[in-house]
Design an enzyme around this catalytic site. Structure first.
Site, PDB file in Angstrom:
ATOM      1  CE  LYS A   1     -10.730  -4.754   5.121  1.00 50.97           C
ATOM      2  NZ  LYS A   1     -10.593  -5.770   4.073  1.00 50.97           N
TER       3      LYS A   1
ATOM      4  CB  VAL B   1      -0.973  -0.018   1.204  1.00 49.75           C
ATOM      5  CG1 VAL B   1      -1.757   1.282   1.284  1.00 49.75           C
ATOM      6  CG2 VAL B   1      -1.916  -1.213   1.096  1.00 49.75           C
TER       7      VAL B   1
ATOM      8  CD  GLU C   1      -0.855 -11.119   4.181  1.00 49.47           C
ATOM      9  OE1 GLU C   1       0.338 -11.352   4.444  1.00 49.47           O
ATOM     10  OE2 GLU C   1      -1.265 -10.033   3.763  1.00 49.47           O
TER      11      GLU C   1
ATOM     12  CG  ASP D   1      -9.262  -7.883   6.473  1.00 52.58           C
ATOM     13  OD1 ASP D   1      -8.325  -7.083   6.570  1.00 52.58           O
ATOM     14  OD2 ASP D   1     -10.112  -7.830   5.569  1.00 52.58           O
TER      15      ASP D   1
ATOM     16  N   GLY E   1      -4.910  -4.118  -2.727  1.00 50.36           N
ATOM     17  CA  GLY E   1      -3.973  -3.909  -3.828  1.00 50.36           C
ATOM     18  C   GLY E   1      -3.305  -2.551  -3.741  1.00 50.36           C
TER      19      GLY E   1
ATOM     20  N   GLY F   1       0.163 -15.376  -4.263  1.00 58.80           N
ATOM     21  CA  GLY F   1       0.372 -14.141  -3.497  1.00 58.80           C
ATOM     22  C   GLY F   1      -0.926 -13.430  -3.142  1.00 58.80           C
TER      23      GLY F   1
ATOM     24  N   GLY G   1     -10.445  -1.006   0.588  1.00 51.30           N
ATOM     25  CA  GLY G   1      -9.447  -0.519  -0.382  1.00 51.30           C
ATOM     26  C   GLY G   1      -9.878   0.700  -1.163  1.00 51.30           C
TER      27      GLY G   1
ATOM     28  CD  GLU H   1     -13.015   6.223   1.568  1.00 49.90           C
ATOM     29  OE1 GLU H   1     -13.665   7.255   1.743  1.00 49.90           O
ATOM     30  OE2 GLU H   1     -13.544   5.090   1.550  1.00 49.90           O
TER      31      GLU H   1
HETATM   32  N1  HSE Z   1      -6.449  -8.872   3.269  1.00 57.36           N
HETATM   33  C1  HSE Z   1      -7.542  -8.052   2.862  1.00 57.36           C
HETATM   34  C2  HSE Z   1      -8.408  -8.793   1.883  1.00 57.36           C
HETATM   35  C3  HSE Z   1      -7.126  -6.743   2.240  1.00 57.36           C
HETATM   36  O1  HSE Z   1      -8.124  -9.928   1.514  1.00 57.36           O
HETATM   37  O2  HSE Z   1      -9.405  -8.212   1.477  1.00 57.36           O
HETATM   38  C4  HSE Z   1      -6.722  -5.729   3.225  1.00 57.36           C
HETATM   39  O3  HSE Z   1      -7.743  -5.445   4.124  1.00 57.36           O
END
Ligand code: HSE
Length: 426
Positions: free
Chosen positions: A205, A14, A190, A201, A302, A187, A134, A129
């Site tokens: 959010k 990022v 992770e 994650d 991304g 890739g 993303g 933001e």
């Molecule tokens: N690892 C997250 C995803 C992206 O796969 O959407 C970053 O929050």
């Protein structure tokens, strides 16, 4: 022409993407905004990474103090991720009078109250933001454009890794583990996929998005969270036959009984707009009382898509000198009057392995009926195992606790065993 100096903390995917956008578009922004955005400093341990981006040695620093004391830096962009050292660095930047733009969902989810307090005290901007979804501009939509609404609900596919895995499982019939391995080798996922596949994650959010939507802090700890690791490809196949698609959904609702927040795999009708969100794409489907339904779709991760959100915040910060802050009660805990619904209501998909003889189905539906669960659809699958036939039931709306109790009772009868169950979102 005004000059705005930027420091970037962390040149990973990022941070690197942000740097590239700022450099590539420098003349474009000068023309559009009459502002020269200059990257004055980067905090990055890997000299190779900085060199690969063409960053001069003189701009690479090794501690936050050098950035805080640099009068040429106006805005600090935090792309480190995680809590520490990101939190200390952000607080140090704010205390030294620099505005901060962050892509850090875990940090903003857990400490937004503290960061915002320090930002206000030092009259600095705090922008986030890029922390959610993303490049999809959902934060600004909630902060500004949708303010005229009472947001009733939001349903999102807000994790790209799990959406990629579920899409591949559905379209290629592969197992969860096979797709995960493939995603790691490409890739997309992770090496340690826990945060994505266990729903952390998405829950970070959802905490941010539902706080903004419902104007009160929705702590991460109030979110029911279940990942995709136990999803069986067989259920994805049956669901498809029945007209459903499996997705990891983040759901926030603000109803009469309180706020309901959950992240879990769920089936949605293939005709629902969210069902067409494939691969690593993300989308958030928001329902407001005036606007009705709005869906925002795009790249949730991304380098350049997330960099786009960061640079949007940088430009907003530079062009809006009097800073505004979050539009929810940004406290550590939820407001004492806020109620959270734990025993939520849903329709359910239940797969059982049942004895294939007269009376079995009626016994199962009678047991479900005892818990007030009404069956909407029944299908018998073909592949038998150990003399048992797969039976798939879709229920009408019922409460989560009822389903769990009913499943335990069905299992205790010995005539059928529940192999899996999934929530169905209509
Ligand atoms: N690892 C997250 C995803 C992206 O796969 O959407 C970053 O929050």
């Amino acid at each position: 022409m005004e000059k705005v100096g930027i420091a970037i903390l962390g040149l990973g995917v990022v941070g690197g993407g942000t740097y590239e956008i700022l450099v590539e578009h420098r003349q474009f922004y000068k023309k559009n905004h009459n502002i020269d955005f200059v990257v004055e400093s980067v905090l990055e341990r890997s000299r190779e990474r900085a060199a690969a981006l063409g960053i001069e040695e003189s701009k690479i620093v090794s501690n936050i103090a050098e950035i805080c004391s640099n009068p040429e830096v106006d805005i600090v962009v935090e792309c480190i991720g995680g809590i520490e050292p990101a939190k200390s660095f952000v607080l140090a930047a704010l205390k030294s009078g620099k505005s901060v733009v962050t892509s850090n969902k875990e940090l903003f989810c857990k400490y937004s109250h503290e960061l915002e307090r320090v930002a206000k005290k030092n009259n600095c901007g705090l922008f986030f933001e890029a922390s959610c979804v993303g490049g999809v501009p959902v934060i600004r939509a909630l902060l500004d454009n949708l303010q005229g609404n009472k947001i009733l609900s939001l349903t999102g596919i807000i994790n790209g890794t799990t959406n990629y895995i579920l899409t591949k499982m559905a379209e290629e019939g592969s197992s969860y583990l096979d797709v995960l391995k493939e995603a790691q080798s490409l890739g997309y996922a992770e090496a340690d996929p826990t945060s994505d596949v266990e729903g952390f994650d998405a829950a970070y959010k959802l905490s941010i998005l539902s706080s903004l939507s419902f104007h009160t802090k929705v702590p991460f700890t109030e979110i029911y969270r279940e990942g995709i690791t136990n999803i069986d490809a067989v259920d994805i196949t049956y669901a498809k036959q029945l007209g459903y698609t499996a997705k990891l959904l983040a759901i926030g609702k603000n109803g009469e009984n309180g706020i309901e927040v959950r992240v879990h795999p769920a089936l949605i009708k293939t005709t629902h707009p969210l069902a067409s969100v494939r691969d690593s794409y993300n989308a958030v489907y928001i329902t407001g009382d005036s606007v009705e339904d709005v869906m925002l779709y795009g790249r949730g991760a991304g380098a350049k898509p997330t960099g786009s959100a960061i640079v949007g915040d940088i430009i907003y910060c530079a062009t809006h000198p009097s800073h505004t802050y979050s539009t929810f009660k940004n406290t550590e805990k939820a407001d004492s009057v806020t109620k959270f619904v734990k025993n939520f209501e849903s329709e359910y998909y239940i797969r059982l392995a049942a004895e294939d003889k007269a009376g079995v189905l009626s016994k199962i539906t009678a047991l479900l009926g005892k818990h007030g669960i009404s069956v909407a659809q029944v299908v018998q699958g073909e592949e038998r195992a150990e003399g048992k036939a797969p039976l798939i039931l879709i229920t009408h709306l019922t409460k989560e606790n009822n389903i769990k109790k009913a499943i335990a009772e069905v299992n205790a009868t010995g005539i059928a065993e529940v192999s899996s169950f999934l929530r169905v979102v209509s």
